[in-house]
Motif scaffolding. Structure first.
Motif, mmCIF file in Angstrom:
data_model
loop_
_atom_site.group_PDB
_atom_site.id
_atom_site.type_symbol
_atom_site.label_atom_id
_atom_site.label_comp_id
_atom_site.label_asym_id
_atom_site.label_seq_id
_atom_site.Cartn_x
_atom_site.Cartn_y
_atom_site.Cartn_z
ATOM 1 N N GLU A 87 0.771 -1.292 -0.060
ATOM 2 C CA GLU A 87 -0.079 0.064 -0.015
ATOM 3 C C GLU A 87 1.051 1.403 0.147
ATOM 4 O OE1 GLU A 87 -3.437 1.490 2.818
ATOM 5 O OE2 GLU A 87 -1.644 1.100 3.817
ATOM 6 N N HIS B 33 -17.155 18.994 10.426
ATOM 7 C CA HIS B 33 -15.585 19.103 9.761
ATOM 8 C C HIS B 33 -15.078 20.495 9.796
ATOM 9 C CE1 HIS B 33 -14.152 15.282 9.132
ATOM 10 N NE2 HIS B 33 -15.015 14.483 8.502
ATOM 11 N N GLY B 60 -10.982 9.924 4.374
ATOM 12 C CA GLY B 60 -12.227 10.083 4.887
ATOM 13 C C GLY B 60 -12.808 11.216 4.343
ATOM 14 N N CYS B 61 -13.939 11.795 4.816
ATOM 15 C CA CYS B 61 -14.212 12.851 4.435
ATOM 16 C C CYS B 61 -13.253 14.258 4.215
ATOM 17 C CB CYS B 61 -15.609 13.355 5.023
ATOM 18 S SG CYS B 61 -16.730 12.692 4.329
ATOM 19 N N SER B 62 -12.228 14.039 5.297
ATOM 20 C CA SER B 62 -11.469 15.298 5.202
ATOM 21 C C SER B 62 -10.183 14.907 4.728
ATOM 22 C CB SER B 62 -11.250 15.577 6.798
ATOM 23 O OG SER B 62 -10.769 14.244 7.593
ATOM 24 N N HIS B 78 -5.199 5.180 4.192
ATOM 25 C CA HIS B 78 -6.101 5.171 5.244
ATOM 26 C C HIS B 78 -5.943 4.476 6.417
ATOM 27 C CE1 HIS B 78 -10.417 5.060 6.313
ATOM 28 N NE2 HIS B 78 -10.846 3.770 5.776
ATOM 29 N N GLY B 102 -10.836 10.667 10.817
ATOM 30 C CA GLY B 102 -12.141 10.144 11.260
ATOM 31 C C GLY B 102 -12.048 9.026 12.116
ATOM 32 N N ASP B 103 -13.505 8.542 12.398
ATOM 33 C CA ASP B 103 -13.510 7.284 13.032
ATOM 34 C C ASP B 103 -13.064 6.124 12.624
ATOM 35 O OD1 ASP B 103 -16.185 6.875 12.095
ATOM 36 O OD2 ASP B 103 -16.494 8.422 13.613
ATOM 37 N N ASP B 105 -11.039 5.818 9.964
ATOM 38 C CA ASP B 105 -9.470 6.169 9.760
ATOM 39 C C ASP B 105 -8.768 5.681 11.051
ATOM 40 O OD1 ASP B 105 -7.698 7.185 7.459
ATOM 41 O OD2 ASP B 105 -7.079 8.005 9.328
ATOM 42 N N ILE B 109 -9.267 0.780 10.760
ATOM 43 C CA ILE B 109 -8.309 0.292 9.906
ATOM 44 C C ILE B 109 -6.763 0.813 10.509
ATOM 45 C CG2 ILE B 109 -8.188 2.344 8.278
ATOM 46 C CD1 ILE B 109 -7.813 0.092 6.362
ATOM 47 N N ASN B 131 -17.788 10.857 14.075
ATOM 48 C CA ASN B 131 -19.060 11.153 13.826
ATOM 49 C C ASN B 131 -19.941 9.766 13.898
ATOM 50 O OD1 ASN B 131 -18.267 9.845 11.753
ATOM 51 N ND2 ASN B 131 -18.345 11.836 10.262
ATOM 52 N N ILE B 133 -19.859 7.307 12.130
ATOM 53 C CA ILE B 133 -19.894 6.662 10.868
ATOM 54 C C ILE B 133 -19.241 6.767 9.807
ATOM 55 C CG2 ILE B 133 -21.057 8.573 9.674
ATOM 56 C CD1 ILE B 133 -23.754 6.598 9.347
ATOM 57 N N TYR B 134 -19.018 5.926 8.850
ATOM 58 C CA TYR B 134 -18.160 6.263 7.540
ATOM 59 C C TYR B 134 -18.750 7.218 6.679
ATOM 60 C CZ TYR B 134 -15.055 2.102 8.586
ATOM 61 O OH TYR B 134 -14.486 1.290 9.277
ATOM 62 N N MET B 136 -17.498 9.432 4.172
ATOM 63 C CA MET B 136 -16.983 9.359 2.622
ATOM 64 C C MET B 136 -17.699 8.368 1.754
ATOM 65 S SD MET B 136 -13.323 9.460 1.216
ATOM 66 C CE MET B 136 -12.965 10.698 0.152
HETATM 67 C C1 LIG Z 1 -7.257 0.639 2.397
HETATM 68 C C2 LIG Z 1 -8.875 1.572 1.951
HETATM 69 N N1 LIG Z 1 -9.849 0.748 2.504
HETATM 70 C C3 LIG Z 1 -10.986 1.308 2.029
HETATM 71 C C4 LIG Z 1 -10.935 2.771 1.713
HETATM 72 C C5 LIG Z 1 -12.448 3.393 1.582
HETATM 73 N N2 LIG Z 1 -12.681 4.325 2.624
HETATM 74 C C6 LIG Z 1 -12.567 5.535 2.162
HETATM 75 S S1 LIG Z 1 -12.969 6.712 3.522
HETATM 76 C C7 LIG Z 1 -13.422 5.324 4.529
HETATM 77 C C8 LIG Z 1 -14.160 5.601 5.710
HETATM 78 C C9 LIG Z 1 -13.781 6.830 6.227
HETATM 79 O O1 LIG Z 1 -14.748 6.891 7.555
HETATM 80 P P1 LIG Z 1 -14.151 8.029 8.550
HETATM 81 O O2 LIG Z 1 -12.611 7.834 8.884
HETATM 82 O O3 LIG Z 1 -15.142 7.688 9.700
HETATM 83 O O4 LIG Z 1 -14.238 9.565 8.081
HETATM 84 P P2 LIG Z 1 -15.591 10.328 7.726
HETATM 85 O O5 LIG Z 1 -15.611 10.102 6.342
HETATM 86 O O6 LIG Z 1 -16.867 9.871 8.417
HETATM 87 O O7 LIG Z 1 -15.015 11.772 7.987
HETATM 88 C C10 LIG Z 1 -13.246 4.191 3.642
HETATM 89 C C11 LIG Z 1 -13.643 2.804 4.124
HETATM 90 C C12 LIG Z 1 -9.660 3.405 1.262
HETATM 91 N N3 LIG Z 1 -9.801 4.532 0.961
HETATM 92 N N4 LIG Z 1 -8.690 2.733 1.536
#
Ligand SMILES: Cc1ncc(C[n+]2csc(CCOP(=O)(O)OP(=O)(O)O)c2C)c(N)n1
Ligand code: SF4
Lengths: 355, 263, 184
Positions: A87, B33, B60-62, B78, B102-103, B105, B109, B131, B133-134, B136
């Protein structure tokens, strides 16, 4: 600098330090752990960064971070750990941050074993991560060459802003032989203008691999491809022996190239017109030299510690002009010169008995 | 008084912090955000460290946060922002380094990276947007999704029997000896926003004083994926999130105490 | 000169160390040399072993299937390596640890009670130096004086107390090597 008896792994580590390595991050895995241990002993004393990370995933991202500041940064691992880093490789390649990674390959797939192998050839030359990219891949065949290529790896990484792999197998990692280390270079304090150093009197620098706009990301890809084409043009490296009048050329890299050398030498002693070509850069593959040789020779014989991963590259370079045979061992088994000699003689007899 | 005189006498009471660029963000209406960004930017301005700050954005969204902050920035894979920030900080120890995550992130993972960064006492600051929730990827269940909460991947509500319980990250990271300052705040009303900002300031001050890892968890809204209006979302934080994620200081190392009093 | 030597025994018999000592000595005499620990086609299985290649020419393969010299510290290693030694090669055997004597008739065989002699001297761990001394009588790959010099250097000040006993063991090995005519 005096010639010393040095172990491959320790020589690799010390060479990197002397090349001005500023930050090392790694995770233990045999057969490269001596690199990490050497770094643990040396780096803090020199006031440079060392962390034993919690995983290879973390290691490569720490390298990525440190390298974003323009510092010389590296990690080292062995096959399963390299898989975990993929990655990071892809992000590094896209954001064009110079990083150096050492892979001391071991028997696989899976957990495999800790014996020498070259089965990561495809992984490092073809598929080091998702997306369109290649890293420069250098394959030393002696402790001295490992030292020299480590130093060069950092220069190449910076010159092209790219990821560079130095790949060895467990045999080279564990072997001791006389070699000479380079003089100590200080870490370079001049940071490149793209580096993250704080936006003082300039616009912010951003390092990212994200580009949501498809045409713009295509532009990024075109730029990367243009760079790769440059690398392909200028950075093909190899060594050769007795190729002038060779009918059969044995092709092997790293330790298998070196082991093959003993077999080729034996064949020469017995009057067979056999030569050796040892790719030093696996990517870019020395295709130019291979394709000229294809005009001259009757056959190539590829020797590897895997199932024949380099065969494709040799075939592509030979352009279908001459047959390409393969002999290899897998799973951590190291071929010995006798086996290779046997392959050479069998093939050579076929070639000369007038097919 | 003429109009011009009136202008001259006007005092600036509110403006864009220098640490934020003058660009529209992509965040949804009612998303906190933007408030979190503003808080961070104001604090960096007030501390006068913008020019030596390096931010690490998450996935994530940010993910585009680096386009909004007016400072050097990197975009991590991520969950890997704390590892990347570690690499940066170790070779630039005099710089201010922060992650914004984010949560999904941070708590899914990237939970390995954040725990080890905290336990090493890495001298960085993490702004953690919880927040529940996921955002993005369109509203799937996060490690912080509340029991019974509906998401696109827990359609009848989060079932703790099969999906386990929400993770309380502030409490967890407070348990790391290397943590200097770990607190939870919320962004659901002005009073809480002000308190959040103070916490963010202390977190960065702790970093500047070299005291170790600091994290401010911010309870945040995602009206879009919660399927609510902005006011409803704020109320939902107060009524549902705050009880599960109590606001408070979970770790304030002795060395950080004087920073609290100074204000 | 080009010799491929395998040292094989149990862990703790100083097999790796003595191989490295030979490698350091070869380097001190500006010869080409490689040392590898238990890697190769026939390795593994509880024993410790290393292969040293010493040559006047640059070394290609550091691994070999048929070593020209085998220095054997215990019975399992004899069982494993006796058959591999190249015809006309040298087999140096620690007779103190043998269940059966070697059977090959196309090799030079030197048998010496290295472990017994070492414990006589006062430390079983120096049997490796005895074996090396005896081997060098039959294959003069390096100078004895260089071995002694390098040994002292490698032991350094931290292990200086081990100097005397190692040197004594080395001398005893040389004497044993001289009296033990190689049987062919
Ligand atoms: C390795 C990998 N797996 C999955 C994704 C897809 N992905 C993008 S954002 C996200 C979740 C983000 O959620 P969060 O951290 O809660 O942030 P938010 O969007 O709520 O601010 C995922 C699963 C990715 N980009 N890379
Ligand atoms: S999806 Fe949710 S978290 Fe993302 S910007 Fe919109 S409201 Fe904010």
């Amino acid at each position: 600098m005096a010639v010393e008896l040095l172990k491959g792994n320790e020589a690799i580590a010390e060479a990197a330090i002397r090349a001005g390595l500023e930050a090392y991050f790694g995770y233990p895995i045999t057969p490269q752990t001596e690199i990490l241990e050497h770094m643990a002993r040396r780096m803090p004393d020199l006031g440079r960064a060392f962390i034993q990370a919690e995983s290879e995933v973390a290691s490569i991202n720490m390298v990525y971070g440190a390298a974003c500041t323009g510092a010389r940064a590296m990690t080292s691992s062995s096959s399963p750990g390299i898989s975990l880093m993929q990655e990071g490789f892809s992000y590094i390649a896209c954001s064009e941050v110079p990083c150096v990674v050492v892979d001391v390959m071991r028997g696989g797939p899976g957990l495999g074993n800790i014996d020498p192998s070259q089965a990561d050839y495809f992984q490092v030359t073809r598929s080091a991560g998702h997306g369109d990219f290649h890293a420069i891949v250098l394959a030393p065949a002696s402790v001295q060459e490992a030292i020299d290529l480590m130093v060069e790896a950092f220069d190449l990484a910076e010159k092209y802003r790219t990821l560079v792999f130095v790949v060895a197998d467990g045999l080279l990692g564990q072997m001791m032989e006389p070699a000479q280390l380079p003089p100590m270079k200080p870490v370079h304090k001049n940071r490149p203008d793209w580096a993250l150093t704080g936006a003082v009197n300039r616009e912010p620098n951003i390092i990212t691999s994200l580009e949501l706009n498809a045409p713009a990301l295509e532009e990024v890809n075109l730029r990367l491809q243009a760079k790769l084409a440059e690398i392909r043009k200028h950075e093909q490296r190899w060594a050769e022996l007795w190729t002038d009048d060779a009918k059969l050329v044995v092709v092997g890299y790293g330790m298998s190239g070196r082991i093959a050398q003993t077999a080729v030498k034996q064949a020469r002693r017995e009057g067979m017109k056999v030569g050796l070509l040892r790719p030093i850069s696996l990517w870019p593959f020395p295709e130019k030299r291979l394709s000229t040789l294809a005009d001259q020779v009757d056959a190539f014989l590829v020797i590897e510690m895997n199932a024949g991963q380099m065969v494709d590259d040799v075939r592509l370079s030979a352009g279908g002009q001459v047959p390409v045979s393969f002999y290899g061992r897998m799973g951590g088994v190291v071929p010995v010169p006798e086996e290779i000699y046997h392959e050479i003689t069998t093939l050579y007899e076929k070639l000369t008995s007038g097919e | 008084m003429t109009a011009v005189e009136a202008l001259v006498e006007e005092q600036i009471v509110y403006q864009r912090p220098e640490s934020l660029l003058e660009v529209p963000t992509h965040y949804c209406p009612g998303c906190t955000h933007g408030i979190a960004h503003r808080i961070v930017a104001e604090v960096l301005d007030e501390l006068g460290v913008r020019e030596r700050t390096i931010g690490v954005s998450p996935v994530g969204c940010s993910v585009l946060a680096y386009k909004y902050f007016n400072m050097d920035g990197a975009e991590a894979a991520h969950g890997r922002a704390p590892a990347m920030a570690t690499g940066i900080k170790r070779v630039m120890p005099d710089h201010v380094v922060f992650t914004y995550q984010g949560d999904g992130d941070l708590a899914a993972i990237g939970i390995g990276e954040i725990i080890h960064t905290a336990t090493r006492g890495e001298n960085i600051t993490t702004i953690f947007i919880n927040n529940a929730i996921y955002g993005m990827t369109g509203g799937q269940m996060a490690p912080t999704t509340l029991p019974g909460q509906r998401t696109t991947s827990s359609v009848t509500g989060r079932d703790v029997e099969t999906t386990g319980f929400p993770i309380r990250m502030a409490e967890m990271l407070a348990g790391m000896t290397g943590s200097a300052y770990v607190v939870r705040r919320s962004l659901h009303n002005v009073k809480e926003i002000n308190r959040a900002k103070q916490a963010v300031r202390v977190a960065f001050q702790a970093q500047l004083a070299g005291l170790g890892f600091s994290m401010v968890e911010l309870l945040s809204s995602c009206p879009t994926n919660w399927g609510m209006s902005a006011p409803e979302a704020m109320k939902w934080i107060e009524d549902n999130m705050v009880p599960y994620y109590p606001l408070g200081d979970y770790k304030v190392a002795d060395a950080v105490q004087p920073l609290l009093k100074r204000k | 000169m080009h010799e491929e030597i395998i040292f094989a025994g149990f862990g703790g018999q100083g097999v790796m160390f003595v191989g490295q000592l030979l490698a350091y000595t070869a380097l001190a005499e500006e010869k080409h040399v490689t040392w590898i620990p238990s890697y190769g086609p026939e390795m593994r299985g509880g024993t410790a072993n290393c292969t040293v290649v010493v040559s006047d020419e640059p070394i290609g393969s550091p691994v070999c299937k048929h070593p020209s010299v085998a220095v054997i510290f215990n019975n399992p290693s004899l069982e494993k390596y006796e058959a591999m030694v190249t015809p006309g090669g040298l087999l140096v055997v620690n007779s103190s640890m043998m269940v059966h004597p070697p059977t090959r008739t196309d090799l030079e065989v030197v048998m010496l009670p290295a472990t017994a002699t070492a414990s006589e001297i006062g430390d079983v761990r120096v049997s490796n130096m005895i074996m090396l001394g005896a081997m060098l009588i039959h294959r003069a790959l390096v100078d004895r004086a260089t071995v002694e010099h390098v040994l002292i250097e490698k032991l350094g000040t931290r292990k200086a107390h081990l100097q005397a006993i190692n040197l004594t063991a080395f001398e005893r090995g040389i004497t044993l090597g001289q009296t033990q005519q190689a049987s062919v």
